[in-house]
Write an enzyme that holds these catalytic residues in place. Structure first.
Site, PDB file in Angstrom:
ATOM      1  N   ARG A  60      52.667  40.079  81.259  1.00 35.63           N
ATOM      2  CA  ARG A  60      51.675  39.406  80.397  1.00 35.63           C
ATOM      3  C   ARG A  60      50.508  40.340  80.095  1.00 35.63           C
ATOM      4  NH1 ARG A  60      54.178  35.387  77.768  1.00 35.63           N
ATOM      5  NH2 ARG A  60      55.449  34.194  79.198  1.00 35.63           N
ATOM      6  N   HIS A  61      50.814  41.623  79.895  1.00 39.46           N
ATOM      7  CA  HIS A  61      49.768  42.607  79.611  1.00 39.46           C
ATOM      8  C   HIS A  61      50.393  43.714  78.763  1.00 39.46           C
ATOM      9  CE1 HIS A  61      46.478  45.435  80.098  1.00 39.46           C
ATOM     10  NE2 HIS A  61      45.766  44.495  80.727  1.00 39.46           N
ATOM     11  N   SER A  87      42.149  49.292  79.163  1.00 37.16           N
ATOM     12  CA  SER A  87      43.032  48.962  78.043  1.00 37.16           C
ATOM     13  C   SER A  87      42.406  49.301  76.699  1.00 37.16           C
ATOM     14  CB  SER A  87      43.393  47.478  78.086  1.00 37.16           C
ATOM     15  OG  SER A  87      44.112  47.166  79.246  1.00 37.16           O
ATOM     16  N   HIS A 134      27.813  33.212  28.839  1.00 32.12           N
ATOM     17  CA  HIS A 134      28.173  31.811  29.119  1.00 32.12           C
ATOM     18  C   HIS A 134      29.548  31.483  28.524  1.00 32.12           C
ATOM     19  CE1 HIS A 134      23.839  31.308  29.980  1.00 32.12           C
ATOM     20  NE2 HIS A 134      23.683  32.021  28.879  1.00 32.12           N
ATOM     21  N   SER A 264      57.460  31.840  30.475  1.00 31.16           N
ATOM     22  CA  SER A 264      57.544  30.463  30.963  1.00 31.16           C
ATOM     23  C   SER A 264      58.967  29.964  30.794  1.00 31.16           C
ATOM     24  CB  SER A 264      56.576  29.576  30.165  1.00 31.16           C
ATOM     25  OG  SER A 264      56.876  28.213  30.346  1.00 31.16           O
ATOM     26  N   ARG A 304      32.074  41.822  76.478  1.00 25.03           N
ATOM     27  CA  ARG A 304      33.161  41.458  75.556  1.00 25.03           C
ATOM     28  C   ARG A 304      33.841  40.201  76.053  1.00 25.03           C
ATOM     29  NH1 ARG A 304      38.867  43.501  75.461  1.00 25.03           N
ATOM     30  NH2 ARG A 304      38.774  42.528  73.431  1.00 25.03           N
ATOM     31  N   SER A 309      40.946  39.212  70.106  1.00 28.75           N
ATOM     32  CA  SER A 309      42.175  39.986  69.972  1.00 28.75           C
ATOM     33  C   SER A 309      43.167  39.392  68.966  1.00 28.75           C
ATOM     34  CB  SER A 309      42.847  40.135  71.334  1.00 28.75           C
ATOM     35  OG  SER A 309      44.033  40.868  71.210  1.00 28.75           O
ATOM     36  N   ARG A 313      44.201  40.884  65.139  1.00 26.55           N
ATOM     37  CA  ARG A 313      45.567  41.326  64.838  1.00 26.55           C
ATOM     38  C   ARG A 313      46.075  40.726  63.526  1.00 26.55           C
ATOM     39  NH1 ARG A 313      48.773  42.120  70.516  1.00 26.55           N
ATOM     40  NH2 ARG A 313      46.947  42.568  71.800  1.00 26.55           N
TER      41      ARG A 313
END
Length: 406
Positions: A60-61, A87, A134, A264, A304, A309, A313
């Site tokens: 998990r890293h 990291s 305008h 079209s 932080r 994160s 991404r």
């Protein structure tokens, strides 16, 4: 641009950064051998993505998953990979490299768009056309002068993007909270060696400077600066392409229309400005993406927090990818703009009723002076003094043409 934000670019850059760190640490006296560095260099590109994914599933890293994957193919160098780093050494520094390289892709594309529109402005500098304020008929201008309004905004975007690019620095070798404590420990409290380490790695990564102060990450205001310049470009492109769509309705100007193109399904005779519409659609997305880094920067707690994160991404690559395809599409439009002088002349001569009930044509209103005033004069000066010099650094990349695939 897709490669710039790809996993391969990201993770090979991580490995480059680990090699830079090891090389600098060796030079400064840490017990790292040439053999270890050569081993790392020989495996810089051969990433086992399946193994990295399995390691990340277990750990998990993401960074440690890639440390283990790199170490697996570099057993001799394994003890010194990522030595003293956190990291964000690989994560943030890689992001800064990718942002820099992203601007290096966008800036020549923007230069080409400006070049094509400058040629267009020069060609039609003297062609009078009905001006609108305008979206109501006003005094005359020229087709080239109107294009210079587009060019002026694009030139501002060019300067903003170049500034954002040039302002980027390296995060550097800062440790876990920006104090460089782990590197001070490695070098037994030698502050000069820690300074030398950061300077050497910064130079290896192609940056002139590193941020002097960081927390665990570089300030997320940097992302705000980068994406602000892209969002501003989005606003410019939306205005240009809206103008083109309005003029297409008047039949005065058209984007490129292929020989067998159908406008079209129900009305095939229509010539819908689909490319300009696509630019407007994507430009709105590009403008909206700026909210992400603004909110992210505002909620970075103390040194932080990690809730930046997942958002980054998405928002960083999407902004650059969106800007990239917008510029490709706008270049294609700019290379094939079609002007209809007879329609423009007919609109100039068309009598219009004023509030008093009198019928006048613009040619009557402007008879005392030249039809479009000084409109053509600033075109020449603007192009020579402001636009052409801006393009000079990109002259070698100016010949690329864009063919769009639907």
């Amino acid at each position: 641009m897709a490669y710039n934000f790809s996993d391969r670019k990201k993770f090979t850059t991580w490995r480059k950064l680990w090699i830079y760190l090891a090389k600098a640490e060796k030079v400064l006296g840490l017990p790292i051998t040439d053999a270890q560095i050569l081993e790392m260099e020989s495996h810089e590109m051969d990433i086992d993505f399946a193994m990295a994914a399995e390691e990340e599933r277990k750990l998990r890293h993401d960074v440690m998953a890639h440390v283990h994957t790199f170490a697996h193919c570099c057993p001799t160098a394994a003890p010194i990979i990522h030595l003293g780093a956190t990291s964000c050494y690989v994560g943030d520094n890689t992001d800064l490299i990718i942002l820099r390289d992203g601007f290096d892709i966008l800036l020549p594309k923007l230069a080409r768009v400006i070049d094509r529109l400058a040629n267009f402005a020069e060609k039609y500098a003297d062609l009078p056309t009905l001006g609108f304020t305008h979206y109501q008929p006003a005094q005359l201008t020229t087709v080239g002068k109107r294009a210079c309004l587009w060019l002026q905004d694009l030139a501002m975007d060019m300067r903003n993007m170049q500034r954002a690019h040039d302002d980027l620095r390296f995060r550097g070798v800062k440790g876990t909270t920006g104090t460089q404590a782990s590197f001070l420990q490695l070098f037994q409290g030698d502050h000069d060696k820690v300074e030398d380490l950061e300077r050497m790695v910064t130079e290896m990564a192609g940056f002139k400077k590193a941020y002097l102060v960081t927390g665990q990450t570089y300030s997320r205001k940097v992302d705000v600066d980068c994406l602000s310049s892209l969002a501003s470009l989005g606003a410019t492109v939306h205005k240009i392409c809206t103008d083109i769509r309005l003029l297409a309705n008047l039949k005065e100007l058209e984007e490129p229309f292929e020989k067998e193109q159908i406008g079209s399904s129900a009305m095939p005779y229509k010539r819908n400005p689909m490319r300009a519409e696509r630019c407007c659609s994507l430009a709105r997305h590009l403008v909206a993406l700026l909210a992400d880094p603004l909110q992210t920067a505002s909620v970075q707690w103390l040194e932080r927090t990690l809730d930046d994160s997942a958002n980054r991404r998405i928002s960083l690559p999407e902004s650059f990818l969106t800007a990239d395809i917008i510029l490709s599409t706008l270049q294609n439009i700019s290379e094939g703009l079609v002007v209809y002088p007879k329609v423009i002349e007919r609109h100039i001569r068309l009598p219009r009723e004023d509030p008093s009930g009198c019928h006048t044509g613009p040619q009557d209103l402007h008879r005392p002076c030249s039809p479009a005033g000084k409109a053509s004069i600033p075109v020449t000066r603007f192009l020579s003094e402001e636009v052409r010099p801006l393009l000079e650094p990109y002259r070698a990349k100016m010949d690329v043409k864009i063919e769009l695939e639907l």
